[in-house]
Scaffold this motif. Sequence first.
Motif, PDB file in Angstrom:
ATOM      1  N   UNK A  35       0.672  -1.177  -0.033  1.00 35.80           N
ATOM      2  CA  UNK A  35      -0.104   0.226  -0.170  1.00 35.80           C
ATOM      3  C   UNK A  35       1.008   1.359  -0.032  1.00 35.80           C
ATOM      4  N   UNK A  36       2.223   1.311   0.788  1.00 37.93           N
ATOM      5  CA  UNK A  36       2.760   2.281   0.512  1.00 37.93           C
ATOM      6  C   UNK A  36       3.631   2.651  -0.907  1.00 37.93           C
ATOM      7  N   UNK A  37       3.939   1.363  -1.472  1.00 37.22           N
ATOM      8  CA  UNK A  37       4.410   1.606  -2.956  1.00 37.22           C
ATOM      9  C   UNK A  37       3.544   2.116  -3.706  1.00 37.22           C
ATOM     10  N   UNK A  38       1.778   1.538  -3.684  1.00 39.97           N
ATOM     11  CA  UNK A  38       0.741   2.270  -4.433  1.00 39.97           C
ATOM     12  C   UNK A  38       0.670   3.919  -4.345  1.00 39.97           C
ATOM     13  N   UNK A  39       0.912   4.215  -2.995  1.00 32.83           N
ATOM     14  CA  UNK A  39       0.769   5.513  -2.637  1.00 32.83           C
ATOM     15  C   UNK A  39       2.171   6.464  -3.227  1.00 32.83           C
TER      16      UNK A  39
END
Length: 355
Positions: A288-292
Motif C-alpha cells: 500500500x505504501x508503494x501504491x501511494x
Amino acid sequence: MAKENRLKKYGPILKHYALEPNFIESFGSVQKVYSSKGVFSLKKIKANHGADFIRYIQQLYQMGYNRIVPIYPTVDGRYAVLHNQKLYYLMPWLPNEIKEDQFERHQQMFRELARLHVLSTKEVEVSKEEREEHYENTLLEWEKQSEFLDGFIETCESREYLSPYELMFTQYYNDIAQALTFSTKKLKDWYEKTKEEEKVRTAVIHGKISTEHFLYDERGYGYFLNFEEAKRSSPLHDLLPFLSRSLKTFPKRADDAVDWIYTYFKHYPFREDEMLLFQSYFAHPGPVIRAAEKYHNGKSKKNERKHVEHIQRQFWLLKNTEYVAMRIDEIERQKKQAQEAAEKANAEQEGAQNG
C-alpha cells in the motif's frame, strides 16, 4: 497446435526417454503425453534454471523427503533434455482428484511444507556485520517510508480541495502508519535478540508455494512439483509470498490463514527470533505504501480511478494481513504468559520442597 504438430515437435525429445507418444495435450508450459507406457507430464523451463532445481530435488530425496513428483531420467541417465534453448523434463501425470475441501488441501500442503523444511534444515554462518548491515538497510528503508507517509499526509491535509485519491489516502493513513510502526518494533526486537549471534537457520525452500504446485496421486497423497525456484534460504521466503497472495481478496476475517500458519508451526516451530522477524515482514505495509508512492511520483493523474482502485485493493490486503498479524501476536503473547506462569509455579513448588 494440431495433434500432428505436437507429436512432431515433442517426439524427438520423448525419444530420449524411449517413449512413442500416441497423443499430446498442451497445458501451457506442460504437455500431457499419452503413450503405451502410461501418461506423462513433459515440462518446459528456461535452460539456466535446470542444474540448480534438479540438484535440490536430488538433495531432498537423499535427505529422506519423497513427497516430490519424481523426475524420470533419460535412457542415458540425464534428468533433462536441452532442445531449442529450453530444458524439458519428464514426470508422471498425477490425477490430482480433489477429495478434500480447500481448507484441508491447504492444511496438508502446509504440513508437507513444514516437513520439507524440517528435513532440510541447516544452520549457516552469518557474521555480525552482515546481520547489522541487513538490519540497518531495512530500518533505513522503512524510516524513509515513514517520512514519505508523513509528508504525503501533510500535503493532502494542506489542500482546500482533495482529489479522490488524496481523500482516500487520508482515511487510510492511520492504519498504514500503525502497521509500519508494528513492523519496525518487531524488527528492532529481532535485532536486539540476535545481534550477537553468528548463525541462522535455513532450509531448502520450494520458492513458489501454491496449491497449483501441490498435486494428489490416486491414493490421495500430496506431492510438490515446480521446484524451478528452489534454493537454500529462510523458510520465510516460502511462507510470506503465499500468505500475501492468499490475502489479496475482499476484506475478510482470515481465520483459515491463521490455522494454516499454526499447522506449519506445529511441525516446524519457529524460534523466538524467527517469529519476531516473521511478524515484522508479514505485517509490513509495503504494497500500500508503494501504491501511494507511485501515485505521488506520477507525472500524470489522468488515471485517477485506476489509482484509487489500486490503493483500495492494497488497503484490503493490509487489513486482511492486520487481522492475521494481530491474531498471531495475541496467540504468541498468551503462549508466553502461560509459559512464564508455569515456570513461576515450578519455581514456587521447588522452593516449597526445599524449604
